[in-house]
Write a protein that holds these residues in place. Structure first.
Motif, PDB file in Angstrom:
ATOM      1  N   ALA A  10       0.833  -1.206   0.000  1.00  0.00           N
ATOM      2  CA  ALA A  10       0.000   0.000   0.000  1.00  0.00           C
ATOM      3  C   ALA A  10       0.865   1.253   0.000  1.00  0.00           C
ATOM      4  N   ALA A  11       1.913   1.248   0.821  1.00  0.00           N
ATOM      5  CA  ALA A  11       2.790   2.414   0.917  1.00  0.00           C
ATOM      6  C   ALA A  11       3.538   2.657  -0.400  1.00  0.00           C
ATOM      7  N   CYS A  12       3.953   1.583  -1.070  1.00  0.00           N
ATOM      8  CA  CYS A  12       4.637   1.734  -2.364  1.00  0.00           C
ATOM      9  C   CYS A  12       3.698   2.336  -3.410  1.00  0.00           C
ATOM     10  N   ILE A  13       2.443   1.899  -3.385  1.00  0.00           N
ATOM     11  CA  ILE A  13       1.455   2.468  -4.308  1.00  0.00           C
ATOM     12  C   ILE A  13       1.296   3.965  -4.055  1.00  0.00           C
ATOM     13  N   ILE A  66       8.382  14.816   5.144  1.00  0.00           N
ATOM     14  CA  ILE A  66       7.551  15.335   6.230  1.00  0.00           C
ATOM     15  C   ILE A  66       6.538  14.304   6.714  1.00  0.00           C
ATOM     16  N   THR A  67       6.033  13.478   5.809  1.00  0.00           N
ATOM     17  CA  THR A  67       5.053  12.482   6.240  1.00  0.00           C
ATOM     18  C   THR A  67       5.689  11.346   7.039  1.00  0.00           C
ATOM     19  N   THR A  68       6.998  11.407   7.284  1.00  0.00           N
ATOM     20  CA  THR A  68       7.597  10.435   8.205  1.00  0.00           C
ATOM     21  C   THR A  68       7.121  10.676   9.637  1.00  0.00           C
ATOM     22  N   ALA A  69       6.409  11.776   9.865  1.00  0.00           N
ATOM     23  CA  ALA A  69       5.799  12.009  11.175  1.00  0.00           C
ATOM     24  C   ALA A  69       4.696  10.995  11.460  1.00  0.00           C
ATOM     25  N   THR A  70       4.173  10.359  10.427  1.00  0.00           N
ATOM     26  CA  THR A  70       3.033   9.448  10.594  1.00  0.00           C
ATOM     27  C   THR A  70       3.320   8.279  11.536  1.00  0.00           C
ATOM     28  N   PRO A  71       4.411   7.522  11.356  1.00  0.00           N
ATOM     29  CA  PRO A  71       4.641   6.394  12.274  1.00  0.00           C
ATOM     30  C   PRO A  71       4.775   6.815  13.732  1.00  0.00           C
ATOM     31  N   THR A  72       5.489   7.910  13.985  1.00  0.00           N
ATOM     32  CA  THR A  72       5.636   8.384  15.366  1.00  0.00           C
ATOM     33  C   THR A  72       4.290   8.781  15.938  1.00  0.00           C
ATOM     34  N   ALA A  73       3.492   9.484  15.139  1.00  0.00           N
ATOM     35  CA  ALA A  73       2.165   9.891  15.603  1.00  0.00           C
ATOM     36  C   ALA A  73       1.282   8.678  15.868  1.00  0.00           C
ATOM     37  N   MET A  74       1.414   7.622  15.057  1.00  0.00           N
ATOM     38  CA  MET A  74       0.625   6.412  15.298  1.00  0.00           C
ATOM     39  C   MET A  74       0.981   5.774  16.633  1.00  0.00           C
ATOM     40  N   VAL A  75       2.271   5.752  16.961  1.00  0.00           N
ATOM     41  CA  VAL A  75       2.701   5.216  18.254  1.00  0.00           C
ATOM     42  C   VAL A  75       2.081   6.024  19.391  1.00  0.00           C
ATOM     43  N   ARG A 134      -5.127  -4.535  10.423  1.00  0.00           N
ATOM     44  CA  ARG A 134      -5.899  -5.536  11.161  1.00  0.00           C
ATOM     45  C   ARG A 134      -5.067  -6.786  11.438  1.00  0.00           C
ATOM     46  N   LEU A 135      -4.215  -7.167  10.504  1.00  0.00           N
ATOM     47  CA  LEU A 135      -3.425  -8.392  10.663  1.00  0.00           C
ATOM     48  C   LEU A 135      -2.221  -8.191  11.577  1.00  0.00           C
ATOM     49  N   LEU A 136      -1.530  -7.070  11.433  1.00  0.00           N
ATOM     50  CA  LEU A 136      -0.284  -6.887  12.176  1.00  0.00           C
ATOM     51  C   LEU A 136      -0.530  -6.522  13.631  1.00  0.00           C
ATOM     52  N   GLN A 137      -1.490  -5.629  13.896  1.00  0.00           N
ATOM     53  CA  GLN A 137      -1.841  -5.239  15.272  1.00  0.00           C
ATOM     54  C   GLN A 137      -0.599  -4.876  16.086  1.00  0.00           C
ATOM     55  N   SER A 138       0.199  -3.964  15.552  1.00  0.00           N
ATOM     56  CA  SER A 138       1.439  -3.581  16.214  1.00  0.00           C
ATOM     57  C   SER A 138       1.490  -2.073  16.414  1.00  0.00           C
ATOM     58  N   ARG A 139       2.174  -1.646  17.478  1.00  0.00           N
ATOM     59  CA  ARG A 139       2.394  -0.221  17.685  1.00  0.00           C
ATOM     60  C   ARG A 139       3.167   0.388  16.522  1.00  0.00           C
ATOM     61  N   LEU A 140       3.975  -0.435  15.869  1.00  0.00           N
ATOM     62  CA  LEU A 140       4.874   0.053  14.827  1.00  0.00           C
ATOM     63  C   LEU A 140       4.341  -0.193  13.419  1.00  0.00           C
ATOM     64  N   SER A 141       3.042  -0.420  13.283  1.00  0.00           N
ATOM     65  CA  SER A 141       2.470  -0.632  11.950  1.00  0.00           C
ATOM     66  C   SER A 141       2.776   0.535  11.021  1.00  0.00           C
ATOM     67  N   GLY A 142       2.797   1.735  11.584  1.00  0.00           N
ATOM     68  CA  GLY A 142       3.031   2.919  10.761  1.00  0.00           C
ATOM     69  C   GLY A 142       4.395   2.966  10.111  1.00  0.00           C
ATOM     70  N   LEU A 143       5.353   2.165  10.597  1.00  0.00           N
ATOM     71  CA  LEU A 143       6.680   2.157   9.977  1.00  0.00           C
ATOM     72  C   LEU A 143       6.611   1.782   8.503  1.00  0.00           C
ATOM     73  N   PHE A 144       5.670   0.935   8.159  1.00  0.00           N
ATOM     74  CA  PHE A 144       5.580   0.481   6.775  1.00  0.00           C
ATOM     75  C   PHE A 144       5.120   1.594   5.842  1.00  0.00           C
ATOM     76  N   PHE A 145       4.565   2.654   6.427  1.00  0.00           N
ATOM     77  CA  PHE A 145       4.216   3.846   5.659  1.00  0.00           C
ATOM     78  C   PHE A 145       5.456   4.464   5.018  1.00  0.00           C
ATOM     79  N   LEU A 146       6.629   4.180   5.592  1.00  0.00           N
ATOM     80  CA  LEU A 146       7.862   4.792   5.102  1.00  0.00           C
ATOM     81  C   LEU A 146       8.364   4.181   3.795  1.00  0.00           C
ATOM     82  N   TRP A 147       7.729   3.097   3.328  1.00  0.00           N
ATOM     83  CA  TRP A 147       8.059   2.629   1.984  1.00  0.00           C
ATOM     84  C   TRP A 147       7.511   3.592   0.938  1.00  0.00           C
ATOM     85  N   GLN A 148       6.579   4.436   1.363  1.00  0.00           N
ATOM     86  CA  GLN A 148       6.066   5.464   0.452  1.00  0.00           C
ATOM     87  C   GLN A 148       7.165   6.419  -0.008  1.00  0.00           C
ATOM     88  N   PRO A 149       7.957   7.010   0.913  1.00  0.00           N
ATOM     89  CA  PRO A 149       9.016   7.900   0.428  1.00  0.00           C
ATOM     90  C   PRO A 149      10.102   7.205  -0.372  1.00  0.00           C
TER      91      PRO A 149
END
Length: 292
Positions: free
Chosen positions: A15-18, A101-110, A239-254
């Motif tokens: 999803a992040a790559c897309i 700038i959107t690397t703020a997303t994973p930290t904010a998710m935590v 839903r599958l991962l259920q982790s505090r760090l799920s937002g890290l995968f958002f960083l494949w977007q940049p």
């Protein structure tokens, strides 16, 4: 490592790559279609695609106010506000600055997960987030040239924060609710919210070059791929991962955005691409390895 965690991580990464490709598409089309109208058209197409899939699969539908309220909030905060801010920020700044700038997303998710999901952050969470953020900055640098770059940066920061809040709210929705139903309803909320503005600015639509293959190709990518498909993948991964760090995968977007920005838009890549990519790989490995 749990199989569902690995599959969830793959869904989030894809999803992040897309969405990384979306930054480049938005940058090329937003000069022809203003941000509000672009988001509205994108969601209109996505609603049709998701509706057809839901109709074809005969998904079970559930209705109760607590969960519907969460879906409506997700649609307002994430699908509407966050995306409008993101595309406006990308328009005012650059695709690469948007990625940084959107690397703020994973930290904010935590941070949002602590009070809402009762997932207390651990030391390794902050270490992983720090490595990932450093990796993104090493990859794309910080491009700060441009007349409206300050306003663009503010829009992008707010986009990252609101997307993080939406991603946490999605995890509060009862698992009985089909991901198709959740994604379709949240997308429909965005269409309803933006329709009055688009209607008020109706002449803008009349000036769009509807016969242009570039316009239709961009809209189909943004609507069918980066909205309908990518939102389904992101929600499934959460839903599958259920982790505090799920937002890290958002960083494949940049990572994707930086490569495509360099390839298609001639935006320069920094020398630290390989180093940054290694840091992001390490941080995402930690998120899967220590998932529990």
């Amino acid at each position: 490592m749990k199989t569902k965690s690995i599959f969830g991580a793959l869904c989030l990464s894809l999803a992040a790559c897309i969405w990384g490709g979306m930054f480049v598409v938005v940058k090329t089309i937003v000069g022809e279609i203003p941000p509000i109208q672009l988001v509205w058209l994108r969601y209109l197409i996505a609603t049709v695609v998701l509706g057809l899939i839901a109709w074809g699969q005969h998904i079970p539908w559930h209705w109760d106010w607590p969960n519907l309220r969460l879906i409506i909030l997700a649609g307002l905060i994430g699908d509407t506000l966050s995306i409008v801010l993101q595309e406006t920020g990308t328009w005012l700044a650059s695709a690469q600055l948007g990625a940084v700038i959107t690397t703020a997303t994973p930290t904010a998710m935590v941070l949002f997960s602590w009070p809402l999901l009762h997932r207390r952050p651990q030391r390794r969470d902050w270490l992983s987030l720090t490595l990932a953020t450093a990796g993104v900055i090493a990859i794309v640098g910080v491009q700060v040239t441009g007349r409206h770059v300050g306003l663009g940066a503010l829009c992008l920061l707010l986009a990252g924060l609101t997307w993080a809040l939406m991603s946490v709210l999605i995890q509060l929705i009862d698992a009985r609710y089909s991901l198709l139903q959740v994604t379709l309803l949240a997308t429909l909320v965005a269409v309803i919210c933006l329709t009055p503005i688009v209607w008020w600015q109706a002449p803008v639509l009349a000036h769009i070059a509807w016969t242009s293959p570039h316009v239709w190709g961009s809209l189909l990518y943004l609507g069918a791929v980066s909205t309908a498909l990518a939102f389904l993948l992101w929600n499934l991964g959460l839903r599958l991962l259920q982790s505090r760090l799920s937002g890290l995968f958002f960083l494949w977007q940049p990572v994707t955005g930086a490569l495509l920005g360099w390839w298609l838009l001639a935006e320069p890549l920094s020398w630290g691409f390989v180093l940054g990519l290694g840091l992001i790989l390490a941080s995402t490995w930690v998120a899967i390895r220590f998932d529990h």
